[in-house]
Design an enzyme around this catalytic site. Sequence first.
Site, PDB file in Angstrom:
ATOM      1  N   SER A 124       7.503 -16.314  -1.900  1.00 60.22           N
ATOM      2  CA  SER A 124       7.570 -15.636  -3.197  1.00 60.22           C
ATOM      3  C   SER A 124       8.898 -15.926  -3.873  1.00 60.22           C
ATOM      4  O   SER A 124       9.920 -16.131  -3.194  1.00 60.22           O
ATOM      5  CB  SER A 124       7.441 -14.134  -2.940  1.00 60.22           C
ATOM      6  N   TYR A 148      10.364  -6.159   1.663  1.00 59.01           N
ATOM      7  CA  TYR A 148       9.299  -7.167   1.531  1.00 59.01           C
ATOM      8  C   TYR A 148       9.921  -8.567   1.410  1.00 59.01           C
ATOM      9  O   TYR A 148       9.552  -9.501   2.120  1.00 59.01           O
ATOM     10  CB  TYR A 148       8.435  -6.846   0.301  1.00 59.01           C
ATOM     11  N   LYS A 152       9.810 -12.111   3.851  1.00 60.07           N
ATOM     12  CA  LYS A 152       9.432 -13.463   3.391  1.00 60.07           C
ATOM     13  C   LYS A 152      10.534 -14.463   3.748  1.00 60.07           C
ATOM     14  O   LYS A 152      10.263 -15.582   4.177  1.00 60.07           O
ATOM     15  CB  LYS A 152       9.193 -13.472   1.873  1.00 60.07           C
ATOM     16  N   ASN A 178       4.466 -15.140 -10.737  1.00 57.29           N
ATOM     17  CA  ASN A 178       3.657 -13.922 -10.886  1.00 57.29           C
ATOM     18  C   ASN A 178       2.192 -14.244 -11.150  1.00 57.29           C
ATOM     19  O   ASN A 178       1.806 -14.440 -12.304  1.00 57.29           O
ATOM     20  CB  ASN A 178       4.230 -13.062 -12.017  1.00 57.29           C
ATOM     21  N   ASN A 197       0.793  -2.042  -8.640  1.00 51.61           N
ATOM     22  CA  ASN A 197       2.235  -2.344  -8.677  1.00 51.61           C
ATOM     23  C   ASN A 197       2.528  -3.433  -9.686  1.00 51.61           C
ATOM     24  O   ASN A 197       3.657  -3.583 -10.128  1.00 51.61           O
ATOM     25  CB  ASN A 197       2.701  -2.857  -7.312  1.00 51.61           C
TER      26      ASN A 197
HETATM   27  N1  LIG Z   1       0.137 -11.373  -5.584  1.00 53.41           N
HETATM   28  C1  LIG Z   1       1.420 -11.648  -5.789  1.00 53.41           C
HETATM   29  O1  LIG Z   1       1.975 -11.250  -6.808  1.00 53.41           O
HETATM   30  C2  LIG Z   1       2.209 -12.461  -4.783  1.00 53.41           C
HETATM   31  C3  LIG Z   1       3.433 -13.030  -5.188  1.00 53.41           C
HETATM   32  C4  LIG Z   1       4.169 -13.770  -4.268  1.00 53.41           C
HETATM   33  C5  LIG Z   1       3.703 -13.912  -2.965  1.00 53.41           C
HETATM   34  N2  LIG Z   1       2.529 -13.342  -2.593  1.00 53.41           N
HETATM   35  C6  LIG Z   1       2.088 -13.494  -1.200  1.00 53.41           C
HETATM   36  O2  LIG Z   1       0.846 -14.160  -1.191  1.00 53.41           O
HETATM   37  C7  LIG Z   1       0.036 -13.703  -0.120  1.00 53.41           C
HETATM   38  C8  LIG Z   1      -1.315 -13.273  -0.673  1.00 53.41           C
HETATM   39  O3  LIG Z   1      -1.121 -12.292  -1.674  1.00 53.41           O
HETATM   40  P1  LIG Z   1      -2.328 -11.557  -2.391  1.00 53.41           P
HETATM   41  O4  LIG Z   1      -1.840 -11.107  -3.706  1.00 53.41           O
HETATM   42  O5  LIG Z   1      -3.551 -12.360  -2.291  1.00 53.41           O
HETATM   43  O6  LIG Z   1      -2.423 -10.277  -1.460  1.00 53.41           O
HETATM   44  P2  LIG Z   1      -3.713  -9.543  -0.874  1.00 53.41           P
HETATM   45  O7  LIG Z   1      -3.238  -8.267  -0.275  1.00 53.41           O
HETATM   46  O8  LIG Z   1      -4.792  -9.486  -1.886  1.00 53.41           O
HETATM   47  O9  LIG Z   1      -4.154 -10.556   0.279  1.00 53.41           O
HETATM   48  C9  LIG Z   1      -3.609 -10.510   1.577  1.00 53.41           C
HETATM   49  C10 LIG Z   1      -4.787 -10.522   2.541  1.00 53.41           C
HETATM   50  O10 LIG Z   1      -4.288 -10.524   3.862  1.00 53.41           O
HETATM   51  C11 LIG Z   1      -5.038  -9.606   4.641  1.00 53.41           C
HETATM   52  N3  LIG Z   1      -4.149  -9.181   5.724  1.00 53.41           N
HETATM   53  C12 LIG Z   1      -3.026  -8.436   5.627  1.00 53.41           C
HETATM   54  N4  LIG Z   1      -2.460  -8.286   6.833  1.00 53.41           N
HETATM   55  C13 LIG Z   1      -3.238  -8.958   7.730  1.00 53.41           C
HETATM   56  C14 LIG Z   1      -3.188  -9.186   9.119  1.00 53.41           C
HETATM   57  N5  LIG Z   1      -2.208  -8.657   9.853  1.00 53.41           N
HETATM   58  N6  LIG Z   1      -4.149  -9.925   9.702  1.00 53.41           N
HETATM   59  C15 LIG Z   1      -5.154 -10.458   8.967  1.00 53.41           C
HETATM   60  N7  LIG Z   1      -5.256 -10.274   7.627  1.00 53.41           N
HETATM   61  C16 LIG Z   1      -4.318  -9.542   7.021  1.00 53.41           C
HETATM   62  C17 LIG Z   1      -5.442  -8.499   3.687  1.00 53.41           C
HETATM   63  O11 LIG Z   1      -6.597  -7.806   4.101  1.00 53.41           O
HETATM   64  C18 LIG Z   1      -5.687  -9.294   2.400  1.00 53.41           C
HETATM   65  O12 LIG Z   1      -7.025  -9.731   2.315  1.00 53.41           O
HETATM   66  C19 LIG Z   1       0.818 -12.576   0.541  1.00 53.41           C
HETATM   67  O13 LIG Z   1       1.475 -13.088   1.672  1.00 53.41           O
HETATM   68  C20 LIG Z   1       1.812 -12.167  -0.527  1.00 53.41           C
HETATM   69  O14 LIG Z   1       2.998 -11.635   0.043  1.00 53.41           O
HETATM   70  C21 LIG Z   1       1.773 -12.631  -3.476  1.00 53.41           C
END
Ligand SMILES: NC(=O)c1ccc[n+]([C@@H]2O[C@H](COP(=O)([O-])OP(=O)(O)OC[C@H]3O[C@@H](n4cnc5c(N)ncnc54)[C@H](O)[C@@H]3O)[C@@H](O)[C@H]2O)c1
Length: 338
Positions: A124, A148, A152, A178, A197
């Site tokens: 991120s 968080y 990362k 984003n 959020n």
């Molecule tokens: N959405 C954003 O704004 C954003 C920005 C930067 C980075 N990210 C990163 O991208 C990744 C995906 O984000 P997202 O927005 O799709 O989030 P999300 O919560 O929709 O997807 C994460 C998925 O991982 C699963 N999960 C969580 N912990 C788990 C575990 N221990 N074992 C198996 N499955 C597990 C959840 O059920 C979910 O389906 C994350 O690592 C997040 O930190 C997201």
Amino acid sequence: MKVLLTGGAGYIGSHTYVALKEHGHEIVILDNFSNANRLVLDRLAQLFQEKVEHVEADIRDRSTLDDVFEAHKPDAVIHFAGAKAVGESATDPLKYYSNNVSGSQTLLEAMDAAEIRNIVFSSSATVYGVPQALPLTEDHPLSSTNTYGATKLIVEDMLRALHGADPRWSVAILRYFNPVGAHPSGEIGEDPGGIPNNLMPYITQVAVGRLAQLKVYGDDYDTSDGTGVRDYIHVSDLAQGHVAALKLMNTGTCTPINLGTGTGYSVLDMIKTFERVNEVSVPYSIAERRPGDVAANWADAQRAKELLGWQAQLGIEAMCADGWRWQSRNPKGYDQTN
Ligand SMILES: NC(=O)c1ccc[n+]([C@@H]2O[C@H](COP(=O)([O-])OP(=O)(O)OC[C@H]3O[C@@H](n4cnc5c(N)ncnc54)[C@H](O)[C@@H]3O)[C@@H](O)[C@H]2O)c1
């Protein structure tokens, strides 16, 4: 390639599933559904008229991971699984160290044992901390302003150390800006529990009448209109970035790459564009700044273009139109009985 998507039922993972399928890759989703609805699997199956290969499991469960690698023999892993709420990471830090750090370590150990040393990691822009200069290049100093972000950064460091120790590993560290919007079909999208959020689901939930009013956190930042500026990227573009990142597999490299558009928009830009494009109103009020929020950030997107041949194609109008199509067709998200 055959690709395992940890967290593949989540927001970005489900869109990446679509992009990978469209490019002819074979996919297995592994998700514990801690932050995803099982109905997403039905939607993905409908889109492709094909059953979705998936395993319900936790990335911290080593023996299941061993079984999955043995049964499916993926060429690469795209690792989305993790917890992502900045606020919650302050009140429940151990959840973040366990899920994000320990979970990633267990996954990497299982991959190493199975001799699968190709990984694309969801990092991120938060790893840049408070921007010292804009746009943010991958060489900007790294730091964290919340738990968080700290998790990362630790996983990034773990990957760099692993590659340093064993150059057979190929690692693409994707630093997302984003992600917003939804697949143009309106069948999949972002479906957060509780008060969102992030800005876009907050806007769409106000527009659809689930929430009364949007809170704009701070209008006295040093930006053109005083509200925070971010590099919003359409989730379909982001998903395509993962397809492109597979090019770095089997290269023995470890590379951080920004996935952003290179352009920043303010909160008010987003609200006004959303209202104009979708002809709906989004009532809002100004609230206090949130601790830890920075005034502005946007990406230098050059490296992704040079190394991956990828650049974002979709603009702010498409982000707003597609985000609204998803929410207006699914006012309560995946589960309409909620
Ligand atoms: N959405 C954003 O704004 C954003 C920005 C930067 C980075 N990210 C990163 O991208 C990744 C995906 O984000 P997202 O927005 O799709 O989030 P999300 O919560 O929709 O997807 C994460 C998925 O991982 C699963 N999960 C969580 N912990 C788990 C575990 N221990 N074992 C198996 N499955 C597990 C959840 O059920 C979910 O389906 C994350 O690592 C997040 O930190 C997201």
